[in-house]
Structure formats: structure tokens, C-alpha cells
Design an enzyme around this catalytic site. Structure first.
Site, PDB file in Angstrom:
ATOM      1  N   ASP A  39      -3.302   2.054  -4.943  1.00 11.67           N
ATOM      2  CA  ASP A  39      -1.968   1.935  -4.338  1.00 11.67           C
ATOM      3  C   ASP A  39      -1.371   0.536  -4.532  1.00 11.67           C
ATOM      4  O   ASP A  39      -2.121  -0.443  -4.616  1.00 11.67           O
ATOM      5  CB  ASP A  39      -2.021   2.312  -2.851  1.00 11.67           C
ATOM      6  CG  ASP A  39      -3.108   1.620  -2.055  1.00 11.67           C
ATOM      7  OD1 ASP A  39      -4.242   1.501  -2.549  1.00 11.67           O
ATOM      8  OD2 ASP A  39      -2.826   1.197  -0.925  1.00 11.67           O
ATOM      9  N   HIS A  93       0.842  -1.191   0.000  1.00 14.30           N
ATOM     10  CA  HIS A  93       0.000   0.000   0.000  1.00 14.30           C
ATOM     11  C   HIS A  93       0.878   1.242   0.000  1.00 14.30           C
ATOM     12  O   HIS A  93       2.048   1.178   0.368  1.00 14.30           O
ATOM     13  CB  HIS A  93      -0.855   0.075   1.270  1.00 14.30           C
ATOM     14  CG  HIS A  93      -1.625  -1.161   1.596  1.00 14.30           C
ATOM     15  ND1 HIS A  93      -2.981  -1.267   1.379  1.00 14.30           N
ATOM     16  CD2 HIS A  93      -1.248  -2.339   2.166  1.00 14.30           C
ATOM     17  CE1 HIS A  93      -3.409  -2.453   1.797  1.00 14.30           C
ATOM     18  NE2 HIS A  93      -2.369  -3.111   2.272  1.00 14.30           N
ATOM     19  N   TYR A  94       0.302   2.393  -0.361  1.00 15.00           N
ATOM     20  CA  TYR A  94       0.911   3.651   0.020  1.00 15.00           C
ATOM     21  C   TYR A  94      -0.010   4.344   1.018  1.00 15.00           C
ATOM     22  O   TYR A  94      -1.226   4.135   1.036  1.00 15.00           O
ATOM     23  CB  TYR A  94       1.246   4.555  -1.158  1.00 15.00           C
ATOM     24  CG  TYR A  94       0.123   4.990  -2.073  1.00 15.00           C
ATOM     25  CD1 TYR A  94      -1.047   5.583  -1.603  1.00 15.00           C
ATOM     26  CD2 TYR A  94       0.262   4.863  -3.457  1.00 15.00           C
ATOM     27  CE1 TYR A  94      -2.041   6.005  -2.461  1.00 15.00           C
ATOM     28  CE2 TYR A  94      -0.732   5.297  -4.323  1.00 15.00           C
ATOM     29  CZ  TYR A  94      -1.878   5.863  -3.816  1.00 15.00           C
ATOM     30  OH  TYR A  94      -2.859   6.288  -4.677  1.00 15.00           O
ATOM     31  N   THR A  95       0.571   5.194   1.863  1.00 15.60           N
ATOM     32  CA  THR A  95      -0.194   5.800   2.947  1.00 15.60           C
ATOM     33  C   THR A  95      -1.065   6.958   2.485  1.00 15.60           C
ATOM     34  O   THR A  95      -2.119   7.213   3.079  1.00 15.60           O
ATOM     35  CB  THR A  95       0.746   6.309   4.043  1.00 15.60           C
ATOM     36  OG1 THR A  95       1.660   7.256   3.468  1.00 15.60           O
ATOM     37  CG2 THR A  95       1.537   5.159   4.659  1.00 15.60           C
ATOM     38  N   HIS A 127      -2.532  -3.401  -3.401  1.00 20.73           N
ATOM     39  CA  HIS A 127      -3.901  -3.141  -2.939  1.00 20.73           C
ATOM     40  C   HIS A 127      -4.826  -2.961  -4.140  1.00 20.73           C
ATOM     41  O   HIS A 127      -5.977  -3.412  -4.130  1.00 20.73           O
ATOM     42  CB  HIS A 127      -3.914  -1.898  -2.049  1.00 20.73           C
ATOM     43  CG  HIS A 127      -5.140  -1.782  -1.209  1.00 20.73           C
ATOM     44  ND1 HIS A 127      -5.384  -0.689  -0.410  1.00 20.73           N
ATOM     45  CD2 HIS A 127      -6.203  -2.612  -1.030  1.00 20.73           C
ATOM     46  CE1 HIS A 127      -6.541  -0.850   0.223  1.00 20.73           C
ATOM     47  NE2 HIS A 127      -7.053  -2.008  -0.140  1.00 20.73           N
ATOM     48  N   GLU A 170       2.551  -0.910   4.571  1.00 21.82           N
ATOM     49  CA  GLU A 170       2.286   0.464   4.138  1.00 21.82           C
ATOM     50  C   GLU A 170       3.609   1.173   3.858  1.00 21.82           C
ATOM     51  O   GLU A 170       4.554   1.091   4.646  1.00 21.82           O
ATOM     52  CB  GLU A 170       1.529   1.235   5.224  1.00 21.82           C
ATOM     53  CG  GLU A 170       0.107   0.762   5.454  1.00 21.82           C
ATOM     54  CD  GLU A 170      -0.892   1.414   4.515  1.00 21.82           C
ATOM     55  OE1 GLU A 170      -0.468   2.253   3.680  1.00 21.82           O
ATOM     56  OE2 GLU A 170      -2.086   1.097   4.614  1.00 21.82           O
TER      57      GLU A 170
END
Length: 209
Positions: free
Chosen positions: A116, A3-5, A106, A68
Site C-alpha cells: 500500500d 496506506h490503504y485500508t 507503507h 490511511e
């Protein structure tokens, strides 16, 4: 699952991921300088994926370790961050006997909702290190990537074989999710190059039953 935040900083993401009122969590958070925070034990469920499916797994949130990455989605991921991710993946994959095709985005498991880790993430680098997959050797369609009349049903069949789960009416979201990971430079309508790439992926790494 990566994921990215999409937050202002790693510290802001850490605060959110540790807030029980938000009901969002992940097993790990990796900062831009390569710092790693272990937030949830790997054998416990973290609320990182939401609704989503991959292959025959309808509840990926209960079957995935969520990582993440501190990034807004619009900027490159720093080398130190990716180096830290690679080391973490080596450990996690060894502990849980996860094969390279078990490392997913994701956006792969929730194509209609998520993007993401996005088009700036270097999946090819992970694949070259045996930490994910890439369609090296996908045949060039006769006449180039824009020729012919590509068959959407053929693309959808191969995408489902690889692991994507989208209804026929969600074709645009499926194509976008596939391109985010495997052809981030591509745009426009479905092309023969999209089909040849997904068919190579499906033949080499069919999704989990």
C-alpha cells in the site's frame, strides 16, 4: 506515511482502527468522499507501520505520521479523497517541517510485507504539488528500457541511497516496491530504465541518516 485500508468501507476501517484489542491505529483516516477522521494526536505514536525501516531510521513507526486512505488497493483513488489528502499533507508538512521526500509509502518501508497504497495511487500528482518526489527527467537508457545487461548491485546501491532497506536476497521485493511507486506500469526483470530512475531519485533525495 501513506496506506490503504483494504477494507469494505471507511466505517469498517474506522471501527477497526479504534478497537484497542486489534492494536492497529493511524493518525488519520480519509474516506472516499474526502472525509477526514483525526484518530491519534500527531505527537503520539500510532501503530500503523509495523516493522520497517527507511534510511537510517530503523523504527519508522515511532517517526511517522500515518494516513490511511479508504481503498481496497484495486480501484482508483477518488479526486475528492486526494484533494483532502493534499490539504492535510500541506498542514502536516508545514507543522513538522517535513520535506517532500519525507512522504513515503507503507510499501517503501516494508517492501517484503506491504504493497500500500499500491499501483493505483498517483504519486506523480503529489510530487507536482511539492508533496512528494518523482523522477522527472530520468535519462532514457541507450537503446531503450529493455537494452543492455542491467546490474542488480547498481540498482541495490542506489535504492539504499534513496532510503530503501532490503537485503541482497530480497531483490525481487525491492524492485516490486520501487515499481509500485515510481514505475507501476513496468513488469518483468530489472531493466536499465529502473536503474536510471532510481539513480536520479538517489542523487536528488538521499534517504534520512
Amino acid at each position: 506515511m501513506l496506506h490503504y485500508t483494504a477494507m469494505a468501507s471507511a466505517e469498517a476501517a474506522l471501527t477497526r482502527l479504534c478497537d484497542p484489542a486489534v492494536e492497529v491505529s493511524a493518525h488519520y483516516l480519509i474516506g472516499g468522499a474526502g472525509e477526514i477522521w483525526a484518530l491519534v494526536p500527531e505527537d503520539r505514536r500510532a501503530w500503523h507501520a509495523g516493522a520497517g525501516a527507511w534510511g537510517g531510521i530503523a523504527d519508522v513507526n515511532s517517526h511517522a505520521i500515518g494516513i490511511e486512505l479508504d481503498n481496497c488497493g484495486a480501484r482508483p483513488f477518488p479526486n475528492r479523497q486526494i484533494t483532502a489528502l493534499e490539504a492535510l499533507l500541506d498542514d502536516v508538512m508545514q507543522r513538522w517541517s517535513i520535506l517532500p521526500h519525507g512522504v513515503v509509502a507503507h510499501s517503501d518501508v516494508a517492501p517484503t510485507r506491504k504493497r500500500d497504497p499500491g499501483p493505483r495511487f498517483d504519486w506523480r500528482r503529489l510530487a507536482r504539488g511539492g508533496r512528494s518526489v518523482w523522477a522527472e527527467g530520468a535519462p532514457d537508457p541507450p537503446g531503450g528500457s529493455g537494452s543492455g545487461l542491467p546490474d542488480p548491485a547498481r540498482f541495490h546501491r542506489a535504492a539504499r541511497q534513496f532510503g530503501y532497506r532490503c537485503a541482497p536476497g530480497q531483490a525481487a521485493a525491492l524492485l516490486d516496491a520501487f515499481r509500485l511507486r515510481f514505475r507501476p506500469w513496468a513488469g518483468g526483470v530489472l531493466t536499465p530504465a529502473d536503474i536510471s530512475t532510481i539513480e536520479v531519485l538517489a542523487a536528488r533525495w538521499p534517504g534520512p541518516a
